[in-house]
Design an enzyme around this catalytic site. Sequence first.
Site, short mmCIF file in Angstrom:
data_model
loop_
_atom_site.label_atom_id
_atom_site.label_comp_id
_atom_site.label_asym_id
_atom_site.label_seq_id
_atom_site.Cartn_x
_atom_site.Cartn_y
_atom_site.Cartn_z
N ASN A 1 -29.05 -13.49 -8.14
CA ASN A 1 -29.74 -12.36 -7.50
C ASN A 1 -29.80 -12.63 -5.99
O ASN A 1 -30.56 -13.49 -5.54
CB ASN A 1 -31.14 -12.24 -8.10
CG ASN A 1 -32.00 -11.16 -7.44
OD1 ASN A 1 -31.68 -10.67 -6.36
ND2 ASN A 1 -33.09 -10.82 -8.09
N CYS B 1 -35.27 -6.23 -2.31
CA CYS B 1 -34.05 -5.94 -3.08
C CYS B 1 -33.71 -4.45 -3.06
O CYS B 1 -32.64 -4.05 -3.53
CB CYS B 1 -34.22 -6.43 -4.51
SG CYS B 1 -34.69 -8.17 -4.59
N HIS C 1 -28.90 -3.08 -8.40
CA HIS C 1 -29.31 -4.39 -7.90
C HIS C 1 -29.19 -5.40 -9.05
O HIS C 1 -29.57 -5.12 -10.19
CB HIS C 1 -30.76 -4.31 -7.41
CG HIS C 1 -31.37 -5.64 -7.18
ND1 HIS C 1 -30.76 -6.61 -6.42
CD2 HIS C 1 -32.55 -6.18 -7.62
CE1 HIS C 1 -31.53 -7.68 -6.41
NE2 HIS C 1 -32.61 -7.45 -7.13
C1 LIG Z 1 -38.28 -14.40 -14.92
C2 LIG Z 1 -37.84 -13.93 -16.31
C3 LIG Z 1 -36.36 -14.25 -16.52
C4 LIG Z 1 -38.65 -14.70 -17.34
O1 LIG Z 1 -38.29 -14.25 -18.63
P1 LIG Z 1 -39.41 -13.80 -19.66
O2 LIG Z 1 -38.70 -13.48 -20.89
O3 LIG Z 1 -40.26 -12.75 -19.02
O4 LIG Z 1 -40.21 -15.16 -19.81
P2 LIG Z 1 -41.78 -15.37 -20.03
O5 LIG Z 1 -42.42 -15.61 -18.70
O6 LIG Z 1 -42.32 -14.26 -20.88
O7 LIG Z 1 -41.78 -16.68 -20.87
C5 LIG Z 1 -41.23 -16.72 -22.18
C6 LIG Z 1 -41.17 -18.14 -22.63
O8 LIG Z 1 -40.19 -18.84 -21.83
C7 LIG Z 1 -40.84 -19.96 -21.19
N1 LIG Z 1 -40.26 -20.07 -19.85
C8 LIG Z 1 -40.69 -19.46 -18.71
N2 LIG Z 1 -39.86 -19.80 -17.69
C9 LIG Z 1 -38.94 -20.63 -18.20
C10 LIG Z 1 -37.82 -21.28 -17.65
N3 LIG Z 1 -37.49 -21.17 -16.36
N4 LIG Z 1 -37.05 -22.03 -18.48
C11 LIG Z 1 -37.36 -22.16 -19.78
N5 LIG Z 1 -38.41 -21.56 -20.35
C12 LIG Z 1 -39.18 -20.80 -19.58
C13 LIG Z 1 -42.30 -19.65 -21.16
O9 LIG Z 1 -43.07 -20.83 -21.11
C14 LIG Z 1 -42.47 -18.91 -22.46
O10 LIG Z 1 -42.52 -19.85 -23.52
P3 LIG Z 1 -43.45 -19.58 -24.82
O11 LIG Z 1 -42.88 -18.36 -25.46
O12 LIG Z 1 -43.25 -20.83 -25.62
O13 LIG Z 1 -44.83 -19.38 -24.28
C15 LIG Z 1 -38.06 -12.41 -16.48
O14 LIG Z 1 -39.43 -12.13 -16.55
C16 LIG Z 1 -37.44 -11.62 -15.39
O15 LIG Z 1 -36.24 -11.62 -15.20
N6 LIG Z 1 -38.27 -10.84 -14.66
C17 LIG Z 1 -37.79 -10.02 -13.61
C18 LIG Z 1 -37.67 -10.85 -12.41
C19 LIG Z 1 -36.85 -10.23 -11.36
O16 LIG Z 1 -35.87 -9.60 -11.63
N7 LIG Z 1 -37.26 -10.45 -10.11
C20 LIG Z 1 -36.57 -9.99 -9.00
C21 LIG Z 1 -36.87 -8.55 -8.79
S1 LIG Z 1 -35.89 -7.96 -7.56
#
Ligand SMILES: CC(C)(COP(=O)(O)OP(=O)(O)OC[C@H]1O[C@@H](n2cnc3c(N)ncnc32)[C@H](O)[C@@H]1OP(=O)(O)O)[C@@H](O)C(=O)NCCC(=O)NCCS
Length: 333
Positions: free
Chosen positions: A289, A119, A258
């Site tokens: 994305n 990215c 990005h």
């Molecule tokens: C992926 C992303 C959206 C997840 O969000 P988050 O807030 O970090 O989520 P978490 O992994 O901490 O999980 C939080 C809760 O949501 C739940 N959860 C995880 N994925 C889920 C999904 N797809 N749908 C619903 N719930 C989900 C988890 O089980 C957790 O539940 P709990 O609180 O009951 O344990 C976030 O981490 C993100 O955007 N990261 C950056 C990724 C990125 O930009 N990548 C590309 C880089 S170029």
Amino acid sequence: MIKVPTGSNASILSVGIYRATNVVPNSAIVEKIDSTDEWIQQRTGIETRRFADKNISVIDMGTAAALQAMQRAGISAEQVDVVILATITYPHQTPSGASGIATNIGAHKAAAFDLSAACAGFTYGVGLANDLVRGGTAKHVLVIGSEKISDFTNPTDRATAFIFADGAGAVVVGPSAEQGIGPTAWGSDSDQRDAITMSSWLNFKDTDAPANTIEWPDIVQEGQRVFRWAVFSVSKVGSKAIELAGITPDKLKAFVPHQANLRIIESMAKDMKLSPDVLIADDIRTNGNTSAASIPLAMDALLQAHPEMHGQLALIIGYGAGLAFAAQVIKLP
Ligand SMILES: CC(C)(COP(=O)(O)OP(=O)(O)OC[C@H]1O[C@@H](n2cnc3c(N)ncnc32)[C@H](O)[C@@H]1OP(=O)(O)O)[C@@H](O)C(=O)NCCC(=O)NCCS
């Protein structure tokens, strides 16, 4: 003494895009990952994303974006000296996807190569193109980001299925009266390279298991780890690019980062103390994305919606797998 070439000031002369045709709402994704439209919108800002048709390739999308950028810059294929394709989803090790695009656009003699910085690929490419033009190695450079991440995403993976999308964007970097691209602030946190990965193609070769039982190299990531890294580290890269350009944040009219996650974008804008008047690209809401393609796609959307932004200063930041990052202050084409 060896002769030293002399270049010129460089700018982004134009932007061109290809938007994938299938608009996919969250409702079409959620069932396979036990999620909800509300959760996805709240955590990422994404409402819909676009996936390319099965028969459309990274080269097809990149070609369409490149041709539009060339037409908008008013340059012919013969004037293109270099074609740089930033991508992580062109499914061949060699020949490069860039050589396919060069052939398609008629730039038959242009230098052509692919750039793998995920990215951050687009801003790595802009930095490189700027230096090629300034150094006199090239006059016009096409920097293209093209991704078909739907080919490398597991629709049942809760950490990636709702984030990634397909599309392409391209810019022509060429000579200009005034310098329109600031110095590149770049680098990588390579000791965190295991945070976003794809498995090896060699798994298909070095095994006795039947091919259909081997894991396809879909993209996997540690979402929270990437999120924390982006929020903590990447705004510092943006601030560095502003400093290197010799301006203060109040001179910026737009921020085109990005498009990884709307919460990351908003947090960066806050950390860098951007004025509330700065226009912030939010193409992620409707287009997801698209990795290396996301900045030119977001730039085009911003310019279409706000034509008064042509010629204004903007900050661009790319960041992702590697973990690689690069940022520049640019004059919008
Ligand atoms: C992926 C992303 C959206 C997840 O969000 P988050 O807030 O970090 O989520 P978490 O992994 O901490 O999980 C939080 C809760 O949501 C739940 N959860 C995880 N994925 C889920 C999904 N797809 N749908 C619903 N719930 C989900 C988890 O089980 C957790 O539940 P709990 O609180 O009951 O344990 C976030 O981490 C993100 O955007 N990261 C950056 C990724 C990125 O930009 N990548 C590309 C880089 S170029």
